[in-house]
Enzyme design. Structure first.
Site, short mmCIF file in Angstrom:
data_model
loop_
_atom_site.label_atom_id
_atom_site.label_comp_id
_atom_site.label_asym_id
_atom_site.label_seq_id
_atom_site.Cartn_x
_atom_site.Cartn_y
_atom_site.Cartn_z
N LYS A 92 0.89 4.92 -1.83
CA LYS A 92 0.68 4.78 -0.39
C LYS A 92 0.43 6.13 0.29
CE LYS A 92 1.83 0.29 -0.35
NZ LYS A 92 2.05 0.00 -1.78
C1 LIG Z 1 1.85 -1.11 -2.44
C2 LIG Z 1 1.98 -1.04 -3.89
C3 LIG Z 1 1.25 -1.88 -4.73
C4 LIG Z 1 0.33 -2.95 -4.20
O1 LIG Z 1 -0.81 -2.44 -3.54
P1 LIG Z 1 -1.64 -3.37 -2.57
O2 LIG Z 1 -2.65 -2.48 -1.94
O3 LIG Z 1 -0.68 -3.94 -1.59
O4 LIG Z 1 -2.27 -4.42 -3.41
C5 LIG Z 1 1.39 -1.71 -6.10
N1 LIG Z 1 2.25 -0.79 -6.61
C6 LIG Z 1 2.98 0.01 -5.83
C7 LIG Z 1 3.91 0.98 -6.46
C8 LIG Z 1 2.86 -0.07 -4.45
O5 LIG Z 1 3.58 0.74 -3.68
#
Ligand SMILES: *Cc1c(COP(=O)(O)O)cnc(C)c1O
Length: 495
Positions: A113
């Site tokens: 993120k």
């Molecule tokens: C947010 C997240 C995901 C999922 O990503 P999306 O964009 O919501 O599909 C997968 N793995 C981790 C560690 C995340 O923080």
């Protein structure tokens, strides 16, 4: 470039700055560019010897046409600087000739993120200026763990902003919880809710849609904006690292320019994999997008049958950031495949019955690009161990779910192309489950697991996850979902 709603009932198009500022379109739809820019092979070639920041500014400039090239370069350079991403912004690690891992977790919170949330507050800051906005933007976030902390780090003490985060009290790991409840900054507020992620997300969506709340906030000189992956300012920066990874693979001779690869993404809200789809539609040589799910395999079923049905059991897994039943960004894919009118109808059906069914021809179009596999808890644990034993590579629980999808895809005989697997978190972010998967033993608790894991593997703990136990908890509060509106109003009124 102009932006329009995936539900289109609101006829006006808006600029990128307005789309980023608003978050959600007025009709409840998500913003999408009215047309997709292209990326020629010659352009990719031109990016090969550029830094991540330069690649990023180049790709973003195609979408954020109301931002000056110099502004984007400044923001990208600051966001992806070495002090924030000491391991490089998005390095590719090759496990063997055909499996390449795109590590997206070298930022301040050790999860992917950060890739979007280090740049997005800067883009929002500029958006406020560009639109003549004088009120404070209050960022409202529902999080299954990683978004919350990454958004808090991105927005902390950014002028003219506040940020409030809601997370499911039992739906995040102990480390994630500690990361959020100990957050520093004067413009931040964190609340646990008694419910799951979908309760948090629908609570936030309802607040965004509530005219009465908006009026009260306006009287305080505050308006709401989102940092969830429904915001275009989150999505656009995620397109960049797929292009960047491809550049790196060409530069080191792993693939030849123009050679198609497959991309596998551990998926929750469908934001990350949708960004890869956009890159593909622009012209990045990607053949297939492999959508990896955990036991909450609603997307696997959807890609198999064309039926999206959230009326099913919800599982709490060791990959909690993928424990999601409503993948909001899927709406953007539906919009591109089926248009706004049908998308609006599907979303209405989802809201009213919890389900919708797309037509066979729509499903066929989607399956030209996407294939889905899911990995259960036992397989996930085995993959963490196997990957470590086979390659000496330590992966987190989410990435292991992706490893499972890659393995199943290979076994299906569908392709022998090289695969780029998005690794979405540092193994230390989920150290307890990673350690247990690796050794079959419990490390006691999550904090002890950090030390046990580094002792066992020699892989260093990322700096943001050190000394977790010594930080002061600032936000112990747990509230029922029904209290979310009151929490929002109280925080907005706080000076
Ligand atoms: C947010 C997240 C995901 C999922 O990503 P999306 O964009 O919501 O599909 C997968 N793995 C981790 C560690 C995340 O923080």
């Amino acid at each position: 470039m102009k932006y329009t709603s995936t539900r289109h009932t609101h006829p006006d198009c808006v600029s990128a700055a307005q789309a980023i500022k608003n978050g959600l379109a007025p009709d409840g739809g998500l913003y999408m560019p009215t047309e997709l820019p292209t990326l020629a092979l010659a352009e990719i070639e031109g990016l090969i010897n550029k830094t991540y920041a330069a690649r990023s500014a180049y790709i973003l400039s195609k979408f954020l046409t109301d931002y000056a090239a110099q502004e984007l370069l400044e923001d990208c350079s600051a966001a992806y600087a070495g002090d924030r991403f000491p391991g490089g912004a998005a390095p590719v690690v090759s496990l063997d000739g055909s499996l390449h891992v795109l590590e997206l977790w070298h930022g301040p919170t050790a999860a992917f993120k950060d890739m979007a949330l280090q740049i997005m507050p800067r883009l929002l800051s500029r958006a406020l200026q560009k639109t003549g906005e004088t009120r404070t933007a209050m960022i409202l976030v529902a999080t299954s763990g990683d978004t919350g902390k990454a958004a808090l780090e991105g927005y902390r003490d950014v002028p003219q902003t506040k940020i409030q985060v809601f997370y499911p009290v039992d739906g995040v790991s102990r480390v994630q919880k500690l990361q959020m409840t100990t957050q520093m900054g004067d413009n931040v507020c964190v609340r646990a809710i008694r419910g799951n992620f979908d309760d948090a997300q629908s609570g936030v969506k309802r607040i965004f849609a509530d005219a009465e709340i908006a009026e009260k906030l306006d009287a305080e000189g505050v308006f709401l904006s989102s940092a969830n992956s429904i915001n275009w300012g989150r999505l656009a920066p995620q397109i960049v690292y797929y292009v960047s990874a491809y550049c790196d693979l060409v530069r080191n001779g792993t693939v030849s320019l123009g050679e198609e690869i497959d991309v596998c993404v551990p998926t929750g809200n469908f934001g990350n994999i949708f960004a890869a789809f956009i890159a593909k539609q622009m012209g990045l040589p990607i053949a297939r997008l492999i959508c990896a799910s955990n036991t909450n395999n609603i997307l696997t079923d959807f890609l198999e049958t064309g039926v999206y049905d959230r009326n099913r059991a919800f599982y709490t897994t060791m990959s909690p950031s993928m424990d999601i039943l409503v993948s909001s960004n899927l709406e953007r894919l539906l919009y591109l495949i089926s248009g706004a009118e049908k998308t609006a109808a599907y979303m209405r059906s989802l809201a009213e019955t919890g389900a919708y069914r797309i037509s066979d021809s729509e499903l066929a179009l989607i399956r030209n690009h996407f294939i889905g596999f899911y990995t259960d808890e036992k397989e996930t644990a085995a993959l963490i161990r196997d990957t470590y034993e086979k390659y000496g590579y330590l992966c987190d629980t989410h990435t292991a779910v992706g490893m499972g999808a890659v393995r199943k895809y290979r076994e299906s005989g569908e392709s022998n192309r090289k695969v780029l697997l998005a690794s979405t978190a540092s193994p230390y972010k989920f150290a307890y489950d990673v350690y247990r998967s690796l050794t079959g033993e419990s490390a006691g608790d999550e904090l002890a697991a950090l030390d046990a894991l580094t002792e066992k593997t020699g892989v260093p703990i990322p700096a943001p996850l050190t000394n977790m136990g010594e930080r002061k908890v600032r936000f112990p509060e747990v509230v029922p979902p029904a209290d979310m509106p009151a929490e929002v109003l109280a925080f907005a009124a706080r000076k």
